[in-house]
Design an enzyme around this catalytic site. Structure first.
Site, PDB file in Angstrom:
ATOM      1  N   TRP A 117       0.821  -1.196   0.035  1.00 22.04           N
ATOM      2  CA  TRP A 117      -0.018   0.037   0.013  1.00 22.04           C
ATOM      3  C   TRP A 117       1.016   1.293   0.074  1.00 22.04           C
ATOM      4  O   TRP A 117       0.383   2.385  -0.346  1.00 22.04           O
ATOM      5  CB  TRP A 117      -0.952  -0.078   1.354  1.00 22.04           C
ATOM      6  N   ASP A 118       2.168   0.938   0.259  1.00 19.94           N
ATOM      7  CA  ASP A 118       3.177   2.446   0.349  1.00 19.94           C
ATOM      8  C   ASP A 118       2.835   3.114  -1.023  1.00 19.94           C
ATOM      9  O   ASP A 118       2.979   4.262  -1.040  1.00 19.94           O
ATOM     10  CB  ASP A 118       4.569   1.694   0.264  1.00 19.94           C
ATOM     11  N   GLU A 152       0.486  -2.561  12.659  1.00 22.82           N
ATOM     12  CA  GLU A 152       0.704  -4.192  12.594  1.00 22.82           C
ATOM     13  C   GLU A 152       1.124  -4.602  13.918  1.00 22.82           C
ATOM     14  O   GLU A 152       1.331  -5.798  13.893  1.00 22.82           O
ATOM     15  CB  GLU A 152       1.722  -4.544  11.484  1.00 22.82           C
ATOM     16  N   LYS A 165       2.642   0.226  16.314  1.00 24.65           N
ATOM     17  CA  LYS A 165       3.935   0.306  15.342  1.00 24.65           C
ATOM     18  C   LYS A 165       4.153   1.582  14.501  1.00 24.65           C
ATOM     19  O   LYS A 165       5.151   1.910  14.358  1.00 24.65           O
ATOM     20  CB  LYS A 165       3.824  -1.107  14.369  1.00 24.65           C
ATOM     21  N   GLN A 166       2.824   1.761  14.107  1.00 25.83           N
ATOM     22  CA  GLN A 166       2.983   3.101  12.976  1.00 25.83           C
ATOM     23  C   GLN A 166       1.380   3.719  13.281  1.00 25.83           C
ATOM     24  O   GLN A 166       0.499   3.462  13.589  1.00 25.83           O
ATOM     25  CB  GLN A 166       3.292   2.557  11.929  1.00 25.83           C
TER      26      GLN A 166
END
Ligand code: BGC
Length: 792
Positions: A360-361, A487, A591-592
């Site tokens: 998806w980046d 994640e 995580k993000q």
């Protein structure tokens, strides 16, 4: 690495002023050249020493087994991995009877410069052989942005202090020996000797090799030709199954030079015949030869002039970031410019990390930058996604769903993640693709794209959401058991990011279905289905924690136990390499950016007060173990008034690779984080937002103390708008096109050509800064100083 004393801070290039074996693999990634079709790591011309040899072709991959300890229904059966194709960069040199090797003899000078305006990699070396002969080598390399099958090197050797016999061996080498793979799951899984020889040939200064891959059945050709300048140069060409070589020998007197221009052409196909591929690479070579070295250099410069004219971002006050944003834009261009029909991988073509997969980046981080600066590249990338639609529909059917389930990671279109909680369950990738379609269409008004590609992508992804979610007893539309961007949580119910992105996807599909009724009918869409999408979107469930006054990133998240950061040391990051996933999954640790990303991409769904409270809450638990996080945190930090923190996160995103912050730049660059530099500057400090088709584009620029000026361009439809911000105000200049109606901090402004509008910036009171987990406070960028390196 730019903190390494060999690196300089300069606005238009990245320069390593000396050779350091310890950072060789990172340098090979940072200085890599690519056009989105061919990728060459910055391996030394002579091939050795090397950190990680790498030559890649976008879309050339090999199958690899995906072993499971415990198999299950619907697990992907085979993986895909990028392969190191024939190395066409090699130019070996023998001085008298000694190989030119920087590890031996005396190295007097070694400089590498990545020239961002010229699109060239220059290398200058002065070396004395162990037997005492001093030579100077100057090489210049390019991977052509105008002739996508072509790369070229101009190699110049001069003997300085006495006569010498020099031998130059220009080579093509297939199935190169690669170093052992490290234990990092993000590194590549190498396939040994992936290329089976099929044909080879040589003649005069030309050689050609053709190979096939066994599993993926791709045919790959590589050919080279040379132009040689020097007196009495003898040449001989030879070829073998894995080697093509042109050897040039000359007796040079002091001051004399041997100059070799090497043209290299690549071609590959899953369908073309052997003669077809041979002809293809020779044709590309002929075209390169006809253009000549000077012509290729001139074309490259023109292509980059056009790019910088559209995309350059200027910044005063923080010279490291000025350099970094240009470096970032250069690599984003390299990753996407000529990908044409292929994906944009997470590492571009700079290294084998993540096996060369695209995630998806591409849609969420890289394409926003391309949409506003090089929209054609976004259209190509989305057309590639569209070409994989049959596979995504097959996958959805296999999972018992309707529509299209796009893969979490892939090269060719099939799901390649063998870890389904952070793979298949990360369904949001399909809504991210829809988001990119909507953004591109909104920014460009490209109706041909909408009808030929966009509508079908929206329809099939909307179908996925409608079948993945359901209306509960209270009528709420729930999407249970999915993984959001974070994640460190998996298979959760009603992840807000996923629900909001799916909501946007469903609404847009319904709107476009009405916009193009005939095309929608051809796709089997009827009134009933359109109504279902509307209903699901309107009833989308967005959980809220009344007690804490924040949004849980997924239902129940804020009830989980908090992660105990007091026991973590700096060495415990990234956490996934030191703690079991099961424990990360059941605690409050992120995580993000996940909810924070939702507040950026779907900022229209939150109030300003909610954004502030949520941001501060998630700051405490977000560890940024993904390079995708910092830029998003920068955007929201700026929006909620933490400008200095926004500057810090901008620095982290921008320096991810230049400073090797995640210690894996050797495997390739973090293209999404590089794109994130632009995102942090333009969406973050520039405050760009565009939430509605009918609504005007909005800017809410604000600068942190350490940045005194920021200027950037955005393309909207056929208009080109320049935004220039200083602490006193922002100036909007329409460089071309019809008048633009925009919002400046909520105030409507109309900008017409040749009549720039300057607006004051609102005064902001700094809010108390939020805290981050222990050991994860971003490095403070301070106030910087204009023009001077801000190295600390
Ligand atoms: C991130 C993913 C990302 C992938 C590739 C992972 O570490 O968590 O969101 O897509 O890296 O960059």
């Amino acid at each position: 690495m730019i903190r390494h004393p060999a690196f300089t801070v300069e606005p238009w290039c990245v320069r390593a002023t000396r050779f350091d074996l310890d950072v060789l693999s990172q340098v090979e990634s940072v200085f890599a050249l690519s056009n989105g079709h061919i990728g060459w790591r910055a391996n030394l011309d002579e091939g050795e020493p090397n950190g990680l040899p790498g030559s890649y072709l976008n879309g050339v991959w090999e199958q690899r087994p995906l072993p499971y300890a415990e198999a299950g229904y619907g697990y992907p059966e085979a993986g895909q991995t990028v392969i190191n194709v024939t190395n066409g960069k090699l130019i070996r040199l023998l001085v008298n009877d000694e190989p030119f090797d920087v590890r031996y003899g005396t190295l007097h000078e070694h400089e590498m410069v990545l020239d961002l305006r010229a699109g060239l990699l220059r290398r200058t070396v002065e070396w004395t052989s162990p037997a005492g002969r001093r030579v100077r080598v100057e090489s210049v390399r390019l991977v052509s942005l105008t002739q996508r099958a072509v790369a070229a090197i101009c190699y110049d050797v001069q003997v300085l202090d006495g006569p010498a016999r020099v031998v130059v061996q220009s080579e093509l080498v297939s199935n190169e020996q690669l170093p052992e793979v490290a234990g990092d799951p993000r590194a590549a899984s190498a396939v040994p000797d992936p290329l089976r020889p099929e044909a080879h040939g040589s003649h005069q200064l030309w050689a050609q090799l053709v190979h096939r891959t066994s599993g993926s059945g791709l045919r790959v050709g590589c050919a080279m030709d040379h132009v040689v300048e020097g007196s009495n140069v003898q040449s001989v060409a030879e070829s073998h199954p894995d080697l093509g070589r042109v050897t040039l020998t000359a007796e040079l007197k002091p001051g004399q030079r041997l100059r070799v221009v090497k043209f290299v052409a690549y071609g590959w196909s899953g369908v073309r015949s052997l003669p077809g591929i041979r002809a293809q690479v020779d044709a590309a070579l002929a075209s390169a030869r006809q253009t000549g070295w000077d012509g290729l250099v001139a074309e490259q410069r023109e292509a980059l002039n056009r790019f910088w004219d559209r995309a350059d971002v200027e910044l005063d006050g923080d010279s490291e970031i000025q350099q970094a944003v240009r470096f970032a834009l250069f690599h984003v261009l390299q990753a996407g410019a000529r990908a044409e029909g292929q994906a944009i991988p997470a590492k571009g073509l700079t290294g084998p990390g993540y096996n060369g997969h695209t995630f998806w980046d591409s849609e969420t981080f890289v394409q926003p930058v391309l949409t506003y600066t090089s929209p054609r590249a976004t259209a190509f990338a989305l057309r590639w996604r569209h070409s994989t639609l049959p596979l995504a529909k097959e996958r959805a059917a296999q999972l018992g769903l309707r529509g299209a389930a796009f893969p979490w990671r892939t090269i060719h279109g099939e799901e390649c993640s063998s870890y389904w909680p952070a793979g298949t369950a990360a369904f949001h990738v399909s809504a991210d693709i829809a988001d990119a379609v909507i953004r591109y269409a909104r920014a460009t008004g490209d109706t041909d794209f909408e009808q030929s590609v966009g509508l079908e992508l929206l329809v099939e992804t909307a179908r996925l959401w409608r079948s993945l979610g359901h209306h509960d007893a209270e009528g709420r539309f729930r999407i249970d058991g999915v993984t959001g961007p974070d994640e460190y949580s998996a298979v959760a119910d009603n992840n807000i990011y996923t629900n909001l992105m799916a909501q946007q996807n469903l609404r847009a599909a319904a709107v476009w279905g009405h916009r193009y009724p005939g095309k929608a009918r051809d796709l089997g869409v009827d009134e009933e289905e359109l109504a279902q999408w509307h209903d699901a979107a309107d009833a989308m469930f967005i959980p809220y924690d009344e007690e804490l006054g924040v949004h849980p990133q997924a239902e129940g998240f804020t009830e989980h136990k908090e992660w105990d950061f007091s026991v973590c040391t700096d060495d415990d990051y990234p956490l996934f390499l030191h703690f079991p996933y099961f424990d990360l999954y059941r605690k409050q640790v992120t995580k993000q950016a996940d909810l924070v990303l939702a507040m950026f991409l779907r900022g229209d769904a939150f109030t300003a007060e909610e954004k502030s409270r949520n941001f501060d809450y998630y700051e405490r638990i977000t560890v940024r173990d993904s390079s995708l996080s910092a830029c998003v945190q920068a955007v929201l930090a700026a929006e909620v008034g933490h400008l200095s923190l926004a500057h810090d996160y901008l620095g982290e995103a921008a320096l991810m690779d230049l400073d090797d912050l995640e210690h894996n730049t050797r495997d390739g660059l973090h293209i999404a984080s590089l794109a994130g530099t632009w995102i942090a500057l333009v969406y973050g400090l520039g405050g760009l937002r565009h939430y509605h088709d009918e609504g005007p584009v909005a800017f809410s620029p604000l600068l942190p103390e350490g940045i005194t000026r920021l200027a950037f361009n955005v393309f909207l439809r056929k208009q080109r708008l320049r935004v220039s911000v200083v602490h006193d105000g922002a100036t909007y200049t329409l460089e071309s096109g019809d008048p633009v109606r925009l919002l400046h901090h909520g105030t409507e402004v109309v900008v017409t050509e040749r009549a720039p509008v300057t607006m004051p910036l609102p005064r902001t009171e700094p809010r108390p800064a939020p805290t981050q987990p222990r050991g994860r406070v971003p490095e403070h960028r301070g106030t910087g100083s204009a023009g001077a390196p801000t190295r600390r």
